[in-house]
Design a protein around this motif. Structure first.
Motif: not given
Length: 276
Positions: A111-118, A129-133
Motif C-alpha cells: 500500500y502507499a504510505a500515508v503521511v500528512a500533517t495539519s 474521505p481518505w483514500a489509500v492505494v
C-alpha cells in the motif's frame, strides 16, 4: 448569535448615573469560539462621550465534537476508502495529523504510505474521505492489514483514532509437481524434487509416501510412510530423499518405485507421482 437592537433614543434620568441595555443572545449547538458584538452610542447630548462603544461577548457552552476514523477493506490493486468523521458539526476547523503503520501489509509493496500533517475538516463539515492505494502482486497470500492513525488533534475530542485497512488477496494457489528422480545404483539415494509453479506468500503443505512399482520396499528401497512435506513461503521447492537397498539377487536391470503426493494445502496438485 444575538438579537440586534435598532436605533433607539435612551435617557439617563436627572440624578442617575447609568442605565442597562439588554441584548438577547441566541442558543445554538455549535462548538465555537467566544463571539463578540458591539453597541455604539451616537448623538449624545448633555454629556461628553469618553467611550462610545461597548463590546458584548457571547461565551460558548457547547462541547467539542469527537473525531473518528473508520476501518476499510478492498481487494489488492483497488483503493481503500477510510472515512474521517465528526460526531457533530463544529463552528471551528478541526485539525489533525494522519499517519499509516505497517501490520502484516508493508508499504510500499502492499500500500502507499500515508503521511500528512495539519489536515483540516472545515467548519460546517462532518466528513472527510481518505483514500489509500494498494499494490497488486502475484503472490498467493492471506488477507493483510495495516493501520491509519489520527494524532495531534485540535478542536475535537477522542472518538476512534485508529482505522484498520484490510487488503484481500486476488491470486490463486500455485500448482505442485513431483519430478522423477534420476536413476541411481542400488544402495544409493534417490532424490525427488517437489516444486511449485510460482513463489507463494503462504507455506504449501502436502502428504507424501512411497509406493511399489516393479521395485518392492522390503527388498529394493526404504519405505516412506505418509509424511507431511512443507514448501515454505517464498521458496519454490524441496527435495525428498529415498534410500535404495543393495542386494545380491540377480534381477532385472532397472526397477521402479513411486513417490506420490496428496492432500495439498495452499497448492493444487498438477503432477502427483514421480518415478524413482
Amino acid at each position: 448569535d444575538f438579537t440586534a437592537l435598532g436605533m433607539a433614543t435612551l435617557t439617563i434620568a436627572k440624578g442617575a448615573t447609568s442605565i442597562t441595555i439588554n441584548v438577547a443572545s441566541t442558543e445554538d449547538l455549535l462548538y465555537e469560539n467566544n463571539e463578540t458584538f458591539y453597541v455604539d452610542l451616537a448623538s449624545v447630548t448633555h454629556a461628553a462621550p469618553v467611550d462610545a462603544q461597548g463590546a458584548g461577548t457571547i461565551g460558548n457552552d457547547d462541547s467539542q465534537p469527537d473525531i473518528f476514523i473508520s476501518d476499510a477493506s478492498a481487494t489488492e490493486g483497488q483503493t481503500l476508502d477510510f472515512n474521517i468523521s465528526l460526531s457533530a458539526v463544529s463552528g471551528i476547523d478541526v485539525v489533525f495529523d494522519i499517519l499509516s503503520y505497517d501490520g502484516s501489509a508493508a508499504q510500499p509493496a502492499d500500500y502507499a504510505a500515508v503521511v500528512a500533517t495539519s489536515v483540516t475538516i472545515s467548519t460546517g463539515s462532518t466528513l472527510m474521505p481518505w483514500a489509500v492505494v494498494t499494490g497488486d502482486d502475484a503472490l498467493n497470500e492471506g488477507a493483510e492489514n495495516f493501520t491509519v492513525s489520527l494524532s495531534s488533534i485540535l478542536a475535537a475530542g477522542v472518538g476512534d483514532l485508529v482505522g484498520v485497512g484490510t487488503i484481500n488477496d486476488n491470486d490463486g494457489p500455485p500448482s505442485l509437481f513431483v519430478t522423477d528422480a534420476a536413476t541411481v545404483t542400488e544402495g544409493q539415494t534417490s532424490l525427488f524434487v517437489v516444486s511449485l509453479s510460482a513463489v507463494s506468500g503462504l507455506s504449501a503443505t502436502f502428504n507424501y509416501q512411497t509406493l511399489d512399482d516393479t521395485a518392492v520396499f522390503t527388498q529394493d528401497y526404504t519405505q516412506v510412510g505418509v509424511t507431511v512435506g512443507t514448501i515454505s513461503a517464498g521458496a519454490l521447492a524441496i527435495t525428498i530423499p529415498v534410500v535404495t537397498l543393495d542386494d545380491s539377487r540377480d534381477e532385472v536391470p532397472t526397477e521402479n518405485f513411486i513417490l506420490s503426493i496428496s492432500a495439498a494445502v495452499n497448492g493444487v496438485i498438477a503432477d502427483a507421482d514421480g518415478d524413482g
